[in-house]
Design an enzyme around this catalytic site. Structure first.
Site, mmCIF file in Angstrom:
data_model
loop_
_atom_site.group_PDB
_atom_site.id
_atom_site.type_symbol
_atom_site.label_atom_id
_atom_site.label_comp_id
_atom_site.label_asym_id
_atom_site.label_seq_id
_atom_site.Cartn_x
_atom_site.Cartn_y
_atom_site.Cartn_z
ATOM 1 C CB SER A 89 -0.968 -0.043 1.185
ATOM 2 O OG SER A 89 -1.962 0.950 1.065
ATOM 3 C CG ASP B 239 -7.159 -2.121 -3.971
ATOM 4 O OD1 ASP B 239 -7.899 -1.566 -3.135
ATOM 5 O OD2 ASP B 239 -5.911 -2.077 -3.893
ATOM 6 C CG HIS C 56 -5.809 -1.961 -0.227
ATOM 7 N ND1 HIS C 56 -5.100 -1.434 -1.287
ATOM 8 C CD2 HIS C 56 -5.233 -1.470 0.905
ATOM 9 C CE1 HIS C 56 -4.151 -0.641 -0.815
ATOM 10 N NE2 HIS C 56 -4.208 -0.655 0.506
#
Length: 339
Positions: A153, A280, A307
């Protein structure tokens, strides 16, 4: 042996739902259900402080492998926003690589983990220089080669930006892999506010406010925010942070400051992989599809995974462990690339 690809990830129903994947990725349920082997990186881990340059100190943890006579190399792992070296996905990936003979360094960004009292200035996402300086310190203190970097991320965004500069500053990074990295921060912020379900923003805001409260407690003589600013939603509090605590004159210029969208990655000099999922709900896939990439950067878009989830089944292990390990191991082993 061939490398795994995103197309190989075919989880059972209902794990083909991006929201379920995302929520499970950092849930307490997952931490409880994970097998003991997913936490072995904690055994014998050495807590350390590394030099971020200019008096900045960052914390981390180093674990030496014990399965081979000589380490395959040094694997450095970056967590996501408001994560830490002890986030489930970091422990799981670190433990998998440790079992394969990699020494592991897990780095905390400023104000993550329990490091709020180390540096008076606040963390923000454009503090890339201190992360690159820390990588240089890590490379000198733990000289196992090759060095491979993986981030998740926001940590994936930091990993890509660091990889763009390490050759310029003489850090011997051999490979970088980013899982669901933030590509266009402006688009990502808009997505969290406008298109993602409300509970994602609520989750991140709860963790961010808790972090800011820990920072204020560590430095009571410094007022970081007014209460009215802390009560704002994501965009408002981010803009207040930018205007109070950075040199950027506007929120948009700050967001552009850590973007890797468009052609930004054309300058990448080392092999790199970007893994993301089409479902996602936090980072829209459009940003990935618009990237202009050189031949040495691999973009792999899976149909499922959410995600940073990629959870394979009810044992809560992640496809990304094998995915990352296979590509790291390919640096030192013979691997047949297939598509």
């Amino acid at each position: 042996m061939s490398l795994p690809y995103g197309k190989d990830f075919r989880p059972p129903w209902p794990l083909r739902n991006g929201h379920i994947q995302t929520m499970l990725s950092s849930s307490g349920v997952r931490r409880v259900l994970l097998p003991r082997a997913a936490k072995t990186v904690l055994q014998g881990a050495e807590p350390v402080v590394v030099d971020g340059g200019g008096g900045v100190r960052l914390t981390g943890a180093y674990t030496a492998q014990k399965t081979r006579s000589q380490a395959r190399g040094l694997a450095v792992l970056f967590h996501g926003w408001e994560g830490s070296v002890d986030s489930t996905y970091v422990l799981q990936t670190g433990s998998r690589l440790l079992a394969d003979g990699w020494d592991i360094f897990r780095l905390n960004f400023r104000d993550h983990g329990d490091s709020h009292g180390l540096n008076e200035a606040l963390f923000h996402s454009c503090r890339i220089d201190e992360v690159i300086h820390a990588l240089g310190d890590i490379a000198q203190r733990w000289p196992a080669r090759p060095i491979a970097l993986a981030g998740f991320s926001l940590g994936g965004n930091f990993a890509l930006r660091a990889a763009l500069q390490t050759s310029r500053v003489g850090i011997p990074l051999s490979y970088v892999l980013a899982v669901c990295p933030i590509i266009d921060p402006g688009e990502g912020l808009f997505s969290l506010e406008e298109t993602a379900p409300w509970f994602y923003q609520a989750y991140f805001m709860r963790k961010w406010r808790h972090s800011l409260q820990a920072k204020q407690k560590a430095f009571p003589q410094h007022q970081y925010f007014e209460m009215s600013e802390l009560n704002q939603h994501l965009r408002g509090l981010t803009e207040a942070m930018v205007l109070r605590h950075t040199d950027f004159p506007s929120l948009q210029q700050y967001l552009d400051g850590y973007s890797v969208a468009g052609d930004a990655l054309l300058a990448m000099q080392i092999p790199a992989t970007i893994l993301t999922a089409r479902d996602d709900p936090v980072i829209p896939v459009d940003a990935f599809e618009k990237l202009e990439l050189p031949p040495n950067v691999e973009l792999d878009i899976a149909d499922f995974g959410g995600h940073c989830g990629f959870i394979r089944g009810y044992g809560m292990t992640s496809f990304t462990d094998d995915y990352i390990a296979a590509r790291f191991n390919a640096l030192v082993d013979e691997v047949v690339p297939t598509t």
